[in-house]
Design a protein around this motif. Sequence first.
Motif, PDB file in Angstrom:
ATOM      1  N   GLN A 193     -27.016   0.612 -24.879  1.00 41.19           N
ATOM      2  CA  GLN A 193     -27.143  -0.371 -23.498  1.00 41.19           C
ATOM      3  C   GLN A 193     -28.641  -0.522 -23.003  1.00 41.19           C
ATOM      4  N   ARG A 194     -29.546  -0.136 -23.901  1.00 45.70           N
ATOM      5  CA  ARG A 194     -30.985  -0.493 -23.419  1.00 45.70           C
ATOM      6  C   ARG A 194     -31.189  -2.060 -23.989  1.00 45.70           C
ATOM      7  N   GLU A 195     -30.405  -2.486 -25.163  1.00 46.69           N
ATOM      8  CA  GLU A 195     -30.673  -4.011 -26.067  1.00 46.69           C
ATOM      9  C   GLU A 195     -29.606  -4.784 -25.659  1.00 46.69           C
ATOM     10  N   TYR A 196     -28.390  -4.382 -25.544  1.00 50.10           N
ATOM     11  CA  TYR A 196     -26.994  -5.193 -25.721  1.00 50.10           C
ATOM     12  C   TYR A 196     -26.257  -5.037 -24.820  1.00 50.10           C
ATOM     13  N   PRO A 197     -25.504  -6.127 -24.146  1.00 51.43           N
ATOM     14  CA  PRO A 197     -24.287  -6.042 -23.411  1.00 51.43           C
ATOM     15  C   PRO A 197     -23.175  -5.302 -24.184  1.00 51.43           C
ATOM     16  N   ILE A 198     -22.421  -4.459 -23.562  1.00 50.49           N
ATOM     17  CA  ILE A 198     -21.190  -3.507 -24.252  1.00 50.49           C
ATOM     18  C   ILE A 198     -20.151  -4.262 -23.539  1.00 50.49           C
ATOM     19  N   LEU A 199     -19.099  -4.964 -24.193  1.00 50.37           N
ATOM     20  CA  LEU A 199     -17.849  -5.250 -23.585  1.00 50.37           C
ATOM     21  C   LEU A 199     -16.954  -4.406 -24.523  1.00 50.37           C
ATOM     22  N   PHE A 200     -15.532  -4.700 -24.236  1.00 49.56           N
ATOM     23  CA  PHE A 200     -14.584  -3.915 -24.644  1.00 49.56           C
ATOM     24  C   PHE A 200     -13.618  -5.128 -25.349  1.00 49.56           C
ATOM     25  N   ALA A 201     -12.784  -4.858 -26.525  1.00 52.53           N
ATOM     26  CA  ALA A 201     -11.659  -5.495 -27.007  1.00 52.53           C
ATOM     27  C   ALA A 201     -10.632  -4.582 -27.410  1.00 52.53           C
ATOM     28  N   LYS A 202      -9.523  -5.236 -27.680  1.00 52.95           N
ATOM     29  CA  LYS A 202      -8.326  -4.490 -28.146  1.00 52.95           C
ATOM     30  C   LYS A 202      -8.453  -4.484 -29.744  1.00 52.95           C
ATOM     31  N   THR A 203      -8.018  -3.212 -30.307  1.00 56.76           N
ATOM     32  CA  THR A 203      -8.057  -3.588 -31.957  1.00 56.76           C
ATOM     33  C   THR A 203      -6.506  -3.690 -32.020  1.00 56.76           C
ATOM     34  N   PRO A 204      -6.372  -4.182 -33.373  1.00 53.65           N
ATOM     35  CA  PRO A 204      -4.852  -4.581 -33.658  1.00 53.65           C
ATOM     36  C   PRO A 204      -3.727  -3.483 -33.256  1.00 53.65           C
ATOM     37  N   GLU A 205      -4.170  -2.335 -33.401  1.00 54.26           N
ATOM     38  CA  GLU A 205      -3.404  -1.134 -33.036  1.00 54.26           C
ATOM     39  C   GLU A 205      -3.116  -1.081 -31.466  1.00 54.26           C
ATOM     40  N   GLY A 206      -3.955  -1.866 -30.533  1.00 52.66           N
ATOM     41  CA  GLY A 206      -3.952  -1.813 -29.084  1.00 52.66           C
ATOM     42  C   GLY A 206      -4.776  -0.658 -28.602  1.00 52.66           C
ATOM     43  N   ALA A 207      -5.860  -0.126 -29.323  1.00 53.30           N
ATOM     44  CA  ALA A 207      -6.886   0.741 -28.966  1.00 53.30           C
ATOM     45  C   ALA A 207      -8.011  -0.134 -28.229  1.00 53.30           C
ATOM     46  N   LEU A 208      -8.781   0.466 -27.290  1.00 51.67           N
ATOM     47  CA  LEU A 208      -9.909  -0.145 -26.900  1.00 51.67           C
ATOM     48  C   LEU A 208     -11.242   0.195 -27.638  1.00 51.67           C
ATOM     49  N   GLN A 209     -11.957  -1.004 -28.025  1.00 50.29           N
ATOM     50  CA  GLN A 209     -13.131  -0.719 -28.947  1.00 50.29           C
ATOM     51  C   GLN A 209     -14.360  -1.477 -28.157  1.00 50.29           C
ATOM     52  N   GLY A 210     -15.292  -0.636 -28.045  1.00 50.92           N
ATOM     53  CA  GLY A 210     -16.708  -1.015 -27.612  1.00 50.92           C
ATOM     54  C   GLY A 210     -17.317  -2.095 -28.533  1.00 50.92           C
ATOM     55  N   ILE A 211     -17.761  -3.277 -28.055  1.00 49.00           N
ATOM     56  CA  ILE A 211     -18.616  -4.176 -28.668  1.00 49.00           C
ATOM     57  C   ILE A 211     -19.853  -4.617 -27.985  1.00 49.00           C
ATOM     58  N   ALA A 212     -20.672  -4.477 -28.986  1.00 50.81           N
ATOM     59  CA  ALA A 212     -21.965  -5.111 -28.522  1.00 50.81           C
ATOM     60  C   ALA A 212     -22.295  -6.424 -28.654  1.00 50.81           C
ATOM     61  N   ILE A 213     -22.707  -7.263 -27.840  1.00 49.44           N
ATOM     62  CA  ILE A 213     -22.628  -8.783 -28.056  1.00 49.44           C
ATOM     63  C   ILE A 213     -24.297  -9.319 -28.458  1.00 49.44           C
ATOM     64  N   LEU A 214     -24.318  -9.762 -29.790  1.00 51.99           N
ATOM     65  CA  LEU A 214     -25.518  -9.921 -30.133  1.00 51.99           C
ATOM     66  C   LEU A 214     -26.017 -11.360 -30.110  1.00 51.99           C
ATOM     67  N   GLY A 215     -24.896 -12.278 -29.871  1.00 50.36           N
ATOM     68  CA  GLY A 215     -25.187 -13.782 -29.894  1.00 50.36           C
ATOM     69  C   GLY A 215     -23.855 -14.502 -29.308  1.00 50.36           C
ATOM     70  N   PHE A 216     -24.187 -15.740 -29.208  1.00 51.13           N
ATOM     71  CA  PHE A 216     -22.834 -16.617 -28.445  1.00 51.13           C
ATOM     72  C   PHE A 216     -22.258 -17.607 -29.346  1.00 51.13           C
ATOM     73  N   GLU A 217     -22.551 -17.711 -30.628  1.00 52.32           N
ATOM     74  CA  GLU A 217     -21.885 -18.325 -31.628  1.00 52.32           C
ATOM     75  C   GLU A 217     -21.622 -17.823 -32.772  1.00 52.32           C
ATOM     76  N   ARG A 218     -20.674 -17.910 -33.610  1.00 51.76           N
ATOM     77  CA  ARG A 218     -20.046 -17.320 -34.679  1.00 51.76           C
ATOM     78  C   ARG A 218     -21.297 -17.267 -35.706  1.00 51.76           C
TER      79      ARG A 218
END
Length: 238
Positions: free
Chosen positions: A43-68
């Motif tokens: 949390q000191r360096e990167y925004p933490i968002l959440f997404a759903k895994t294929p199994e439907g569980a929450l997974q924390g995601i650190a955002i490192l950039g805006f393009e693939r």
Amino acid sequence: MSTTVPLDNVEHAALRLRRGRGARFGDDVNQVAVFASEFAQVQREYPILFAKTPEGALQGIAILGFERGENLFLDGARWDAAYIPALLRHRPFTIGSAGGEHAVFVDLADARVATEGEEGDPVFKPHGGNAPALEAGLDALRVLQAGAAAAPTLSSLFEELGLVEPVRLQVQLSEHAGVDFDGYMAVTSEKIAALDGAALARLNSAGLLEAAVFAAASLGTMPRLVARKQRKMAAAVA
């Protein structure tokens, strides 16, 4: 034939790891899964968002950039941040089973493994014991193990308590360029503040109250990430 074998301080006494960061080590990603066990550092360096895994569980995601494939923290062979998420720094080591017991394995075909005669950081000290390169890998594995153990509780409790909500972040990079972050969820300070005492106690008892606070606080790093992108865009046209 598998190249992943149990790590042995005799057989692999001369093993060395290549230094630096970069695309050849799999660092060219714009997001990476992160875990509650490292949220305090993330949390000191990167925004933490959440997404759903294929199994439907929450997974924390650190955002490192805006393009693939865009990692705004890569500066040549250097990672420009104090903390690197565990999923990007455990290689070439993994945890597996050997003889019915947990053991550390090494993938000898991993890009991190130096070839014979090539310079690199030793895995073992000359007279025995773990060298810093191995200790760093083991630290990342411990973070991942602890995070995996807490993940099911985090997923169920965050959703049950309504801590995560869908977000659509519209990031303005310049007068003519912007990025829409859609399909993600976030924990916000408002959601935490709305919890009653019983809910806060449940989070605290599960060891996840701090994780929720850290996830909410991490959203404050988004302006710094935008600034990195703006500097990159300015440099490209200079």
